[in-house]
Design an enzyme around this catalytic site. Sequence first.
Site, PDB file in Angstrom:
ATOM      1  N   PRO A  10     -23.365  -5.320 -12.143  1.00  0.00           N
ATOM      2  CG  PRO A  10     -25.432  -4.869 -12.441  1.00  0.00           C
ATOM      3  CD  PRO A  10     -24.172  -4.215 -12.555  1.00  0.00           C
ATOM      4  CG  ASN A  11     -26.944 -10.167 -12.132  1.00  0.00           C
ATOM      5  OD1 ASN A  11     -27.014 -10.691 -11.204  1.00  0.00           O
ATOM      6  ND2 ASN A  11     -27.558  -9.218 -12.704  1.00  0.00           N
ATOM      7  NE  ARG A  18     -25.600 -12.883 -16.071  1.00  0.00           N
ATOM      8  CZ  ARG A  18     -25.544 -11.732 -16.407  1.00  0.00           C
ATOM      9  NH1 ARG A  18     -24.322 -11.018 -16.371  1.00  0.00           N
ATOM     10  NH2 ARG A  18     -26.400 -10.855 -16.882  1.00  0.00           N
ATOM     11  CE1 TYR A  23     -23.963 -11.566 -20.926  1.00  0.00           C
ATOM     12  CE2 TYR A  23     -25.123 -13.109 -19.468  1.00  0.00           C
ATOM     13  CZ  TYR A  23     -25.184 -11.848 -20.272  1.00  0.00           C
ATOM     14  OH  TYR A  23     -26.133 -11.060 -20.227  1.00  0.00           O
ATOM     15  CG  ASN A  75     -19.886  -5.585 -18.699  1.00  0.00           C
ATOM     16  OD1 ASN A  75     -21.151  -5.101 -18.821  1.00  0.00           O
ATOM     17  ND2 ASN A  75     -19.776  -6.828 -19.255  1.00  0.00           N
ATOM     18  CB  ALA A  78     -29.184  -5.046 -16.323  1.00  0.00           C
ATOM     19  CD  GLU A  99     -21.962   1.033 -22.687  1.00  0.00           C
ATOM     20  OE1 GLU A  99     -22.348   2.463 -23.036  1.00  0.00           O
ATOM     21  OE2 GLU A  99     -22.899   0.405 -23.084  1.00  0.00           O
ATOM     22  CG  HIS A 101     -22.338  -4.418 -23.224  1.00  0.00           C
ATOM     23  ND1 HIS A 101     -22.727  -4.218 -21.838  1.00  0.00           N
ATOM     24  CD2 HIS A 101     -22.263  -2.931 -23.730  1.00  0.00           C
ATOM     25  CE1 HIS A 101     -23.076  -2.824 -21.828  1.00  0.00           C
ATOM     26  NE2 HIS A 101     -22.809  -2.276 -22.760  1.00  0.00           N
ATOM     27  NE  ARG A 108     -28.502 -11.323 -24.626  1.00  0.00           N
ATOM     28  CZ  ARG A 108     -28.207 -11.026 -23.200  1.00  0.00           C
ATOM     29  NH1 ARG A 108     -26.896 -10.526 -22.961  1.00  0.00           N
ATOM     30  NH2 ARG A 108     -28.820 -11.602 -22.278  1.00  0.00           N
TER      31      ARG A 108
HETATM   32  C1  DQA Z   1     -23.984  -7.451 -20.461  1.00  0.00           C
HETATM   33  C2  DQA Z   1     -25.293  -7.038 -21.312  1.00  0.00           C
HETATM   34  C3  DQA Z   1     -26.291  -6.787 -20.359  1.00  0.00           C
HETATM   35  O1  DQA Z   1     -27.342  -6.464 -21.067  1.00  0.00           O
HETATM   36  C4  DQA Z   1     -26.471  -7.520 -19.218  1.00  0.00           C
HETATM   37  O2  DQA Z   1     -27.644  -6.999 -18.460  1.00  0.00           O
HETATM   38  C5  DQA Z   1     -25.379  -8.047 -18.838  1.00  0.00           C
HETATM   39  C6  DQA Z   1     -24.107  -8.298 -19.377  1.00  0.00           C
HETATM   40  C7  DQA Z   1     -22.929  -7.976 -21.242  1.00  0.00           C
HETATM   41  O3  DQA Z   1     -21.797  -8.021 -21.174  1.00  0.00           O
HETATM   42  O4  DQA Z   1     -23.038  -8.675 -22.516  1.00  0.00           O
HETATM   43  O5  DQA Z   1     -25.531  -8.094 -17.447  1.00  0.00           O
HETATM   44  O6  DQA Z   1     -23.546  -6.226 -20.054  1.00  0.00           O
END
Ligand code: DQA
Length: 151
Positions: A10-11, A18, A23, A75, A78, A99, A101, A108
Amino acid sequence: MKKILLLNGPNLNRLGKREPHVYGTATLFELEKKMKEAALSEGYGLTAVQSNHEGVLIDLLHQAEDEGIAGIIFNPGAFTHYSYALRDAIAGIEVPVIEVHISNVHRREAFRHHSVLAEVSEGQIVGLGFFGYELALQALIKMHKGDEEVE
Ligand code: DQA
């Protein structure tokens, strides 16, 4: 040709727009292009999918196993921090998952410090920006070629 799956949750379709201070300014399209090229140069195909929906991500994890995918770079956004359904999906497949990030989640908010997926993933890479995805690709290829754990 053996395939790697690049899965973004997501996102992450909003990369570049964003929170660029967190990021970066590069887009998801740029990331996916770079990753496809990197995989090809190692003789692997790479399929890239992004979804904002937990169920779609679960279906893709199951499918990856059914299709004999060599490894998954994931990735989960959240969902990382609370999705037991994704955790069960990863635990239920044999395909190795790494995984990734982009941000350093440990620097954070407290809710980002815990991953419910880390325990069922082969490894976790955090805080190295897009480079983390490339490292995950290298690790999965190494595992696949040796068909063994990376030491
Ligand atoms: C993320 C870190 C997560 O906490 C966050 O909700 C994201 C992006 C990262 O790539 O740093 O959407 O996965």
